[in-house]
Design a protein around this motif. Sequence first.
Motif, PDB file in Angstrom:
ATOM      1  N   UNK A 110     -53.696 -25.101   9.114  1.00 16.25           N
ATOM      2  CA  UNK A 110     -54.068 -23.989   9.992  1.00 16.25           C
ATOM      3  C   UNK A 110     -55.263 -24.450  10.806  1.00 16.25           C
ATOM      4  N   UNK A 111     -55.073 -24.477  12.115  1.00 20.36           N
ATOM      5  CA  UNK A 111     -56.130 -24.890  13.035  1.00 20.36           C
ATOM      6  C   UNK A 111     -56.740 -26.233  12.640  1.00 20.36           C
ATOM      7  N   UNK A 112     -55.900 -27.152  12.217  1.00 25.46           N
ATOM      8  CA  UNK A 112     -56.346 -28.500  11.896  1.00 25.46           C
ATOM      9  C   UNK A 112     -56.768 -28.726  10.461  1.00 25.46           C
ATOM     10  N   UNK A 113     -57.030 -27.658   9.700  1.00 28.29           N
ATOM     11  CA  UNK A 113     -57.383 -27.813   8.285  1.00 28.29           C
ATOM     12  C   UNK A 113     -56.091 -27.956   7.498  1.00 28.29           C
ATOM     13  N   UNK A 114     -55.988 -29.063   6.778  1.00 22.73           N
ATOM     14  CA  UNK A 114     -54.724 -29.433   6.157  1.00 22.73           C
ATOM     15  C   UNK A 114     -54.819 -29.482   4.637  1.00 22.73           C
ATOM     16  N   UNK A 115     -53.754 -29.068   3.984  1.00 19.58           N
ATOM     17  CA  UNK A 115     -53.643 -29.165   2.534  1.00 19.58           C
ATOM     18  C   UNK A 115     -52.250 -29.692   2.209  1.00 19.58           C
ATOM     19  N   UNK A 116     -52.175 -30.586   1.230  1.00 22.71           N
ATOM     20  CA  UNK A 116     -50.898 -31.188   0.870  1.00 22.71           C
ATOM     21  C   UNK A 116     -50.710 -31.112  -0.643  1.00 22.71           C
ATOM     22  N   UNK A 117     -49.487 -30.735  -1.060  1.00 19.95           N
ATOM     23  CA  UNK A 117     -49.181 -30.632  -2.486  1.00 19.95           C
ATOM     24  C   UNK A 117     -47.763 -31.106  -2.750  1.00 19.95           C
ATOM     25  N   UNK A 118     -47.572 -31.665  -3.934  1.00 16.99           N
ATOM     26  CA  UNK A 118     -46.234 -31.968  -4.408  1.00 16.99           C
ATOM     27  C   UNK A 118     -45.840 -30.807  -5.309  1.00 16.99           C
ATOM     28  N   UNK A 119     -44.680 -30.197  -5.063  1.00 18.83           N
ATOM     29  CA  UNK A 119     -44.274 -29.022  -5.808  1.00 18.83           C
ATOM     30  C   UNK A 119     -42.764 -28.872  -5.846  1.00 18.83           C
ATOM     31  N   UNK A 120     -42.321 -27.888  -6.589  1.00 16.72           N
ATOM     32  CA  UNK A 120     -40.912 -27.483  -6.598  1.00 16.72           C
ATOM     33  C   UNK A 120     -40.859 -26.052  -6.075  1.00 16.72           C
ATOM     34  N   UNK A 121     -39.988 -25.834  -5.133  1.00 15.63           N
ATOM     35  CA  UNK A 121     -39.843 -24.508  -4.544  1.00 15.63           C
ATOM     36  C   UNK A 121     -39.047 -23.642  -5.517  1.00 15.63           C
ATOM     37  N   UNK A 122     -39.587 -22.480  -5.846  1.00 12.19           N
ATOM     38  CA  UNK A 122     -38.899 -21.587  -6.782  1.00 12.19           C
ATOM     39  C   UNK A 122     -38.006 -20.575  -6.063  1.00 12.19           C
ATOM     40  N   UNK A 123     -38.234 -20.376  -4.764  1.00 12.77           N
ATOM     41  CA  UNK A 123     -37.426 -19.419  -4.018  1.00 12.77           C
ATOM     42  C   UNK A 123     -37.092 -19.999  -2.640  1.00 12.77           C
ATOM     43  N   UNK A 124     -35.974 -20.714  -2.564  1.00 13.68           N
ATOM     44  CA  UNK A 124     -35.575 -21.351  -1.307  1.00 13.68           C
ATOM     45  C   UNK A 124     -35.209 -20.329  -0.247  1.00 13.68           C
ATOM     46  N   UNK A 125     -34.734 -19.151  -0.641  1.00 12.62           N
ATOM     47  CA  UNK A 125     -34.405 -18.120   0.348  1.00 12.62           C
ATOM     48  C   UNK A 125     -35.659 -17.739   1.137  1.00 12.62           C
ATOM     49  N   UNK A 126     -36.781 -17.562   0.439  1.00 10.50           N
ATOM     50  CA  UNK A 126     -38.044 -17.271   1.121  1.00 10.50           C
ATOM     51  C   UNK A 126     -38.526 -18.459   1.936  1.00 10.50           C
ATOM     52  N   UNK A 127     -38.363 -19.658   1.390  1.00 12.21           N
ATOM     53  CA  UNK A 127     -38.843 -20.871   2.058  1.00 12.21           C
ATOM     54  C   UNK A 127     -38.149 -21.085   3.400  1.00 12.21           C
ATOM     55  N   UNK A 128     -36.865 -20.729   3.476  1.00 11.89           N
ATOM     56  CA  UNK A 128     -36.079 -20.944   4.696  1.00 11.89           C
ATOM     57  C   UNK A 128     -35.883 -19.660   5.509  1.00 11.89           C
ATOM     58  N   UNK A 129     -36.620 -18.621   5.179  1.00  9.59           N
ATOM     59  CA  UNK A 129     -36.431 -17.312   5.796  1.00  9.59           C
ATOM     60  C   UNK A 129     -36.589 -17.325   7.320  1.00  9.59           C
ATOM     61  N   UNK A 130     -37.590 -18.013   7.846  1.00  7.15           N
ATOM     62  CA  UNK A 130     -37.773 -18.039   9.309  1.00  7.15           C
ATOM     63  C   UNK A 130     -36.576 -18.663  10.015  1.00  7.15           C
ATOM     64  N   UNK A 131     -35.959 -19.644   9.383  1.00 12.60           N
ATOM     65  CA  UNK A 131     -34.769 -20.261   9.962  1.00 12.60           C
ATOM     66  C   UNK A 131     -33.624 -19.242   9.996  1.00 12.60           C
TER      67      UNK A 131
END
Length: 176
Positions: A56-77
């Motif tokens: 957000x506005x250049x401030x970056x965070x990175x994580x390795x994770x497993x998505x528990x709800x792919x429907x939410x993850x792809x909702x904008x698509x």
Amino acid sequence: MRKTSLYLFVCCLLFSCSQPGKPIKTDTYFDLAGYFSREAERLSRLNPDILKTVSRNGEQEQKKLRVTNWKNELELFELSDINKPAWRDSYSVKQSGSSVSYLSNDPKLRTREIKIDFDDAKKVKHILIVNKSDNALYTSDETLNYFPDSAYSIDKRQHVVLIGNNDYLVQGKLKF
């Protein structure tokens, strides 16, 4: 007697045109909502690791994770689907080689462009979606990219009156 026969004929005609419990399919364009719904189910079954970067506005965070709800993850698509009866003639369709593009004919529609690239086996290899919202309070531009079995990204630029500008970027890299 004649009215009864006519009534029965009309009823039979109406009931023979549809099957109970089955919605009438009205897809004019690529079924984006259906595609991403199936992708969410598929990715839930495969359960890949994700290297997810959020900024957000250049401030970056990175994580390795497993998505528990792919429907939410792809909702904008999925929400960018253009198969609404009112929009039946609102998009121009252009085919070029193994790509198809849907371009909005109406600048008021949120989804302005969808471009889908297919491989030789007619499987989706990339989806690009461009969304734009504009009103008196805010403007928002989104560019969404999806590469099955590889990566996805959501790049959003937003200007809100009295608050200012915000840039968001979400990137997910799938690791199987």
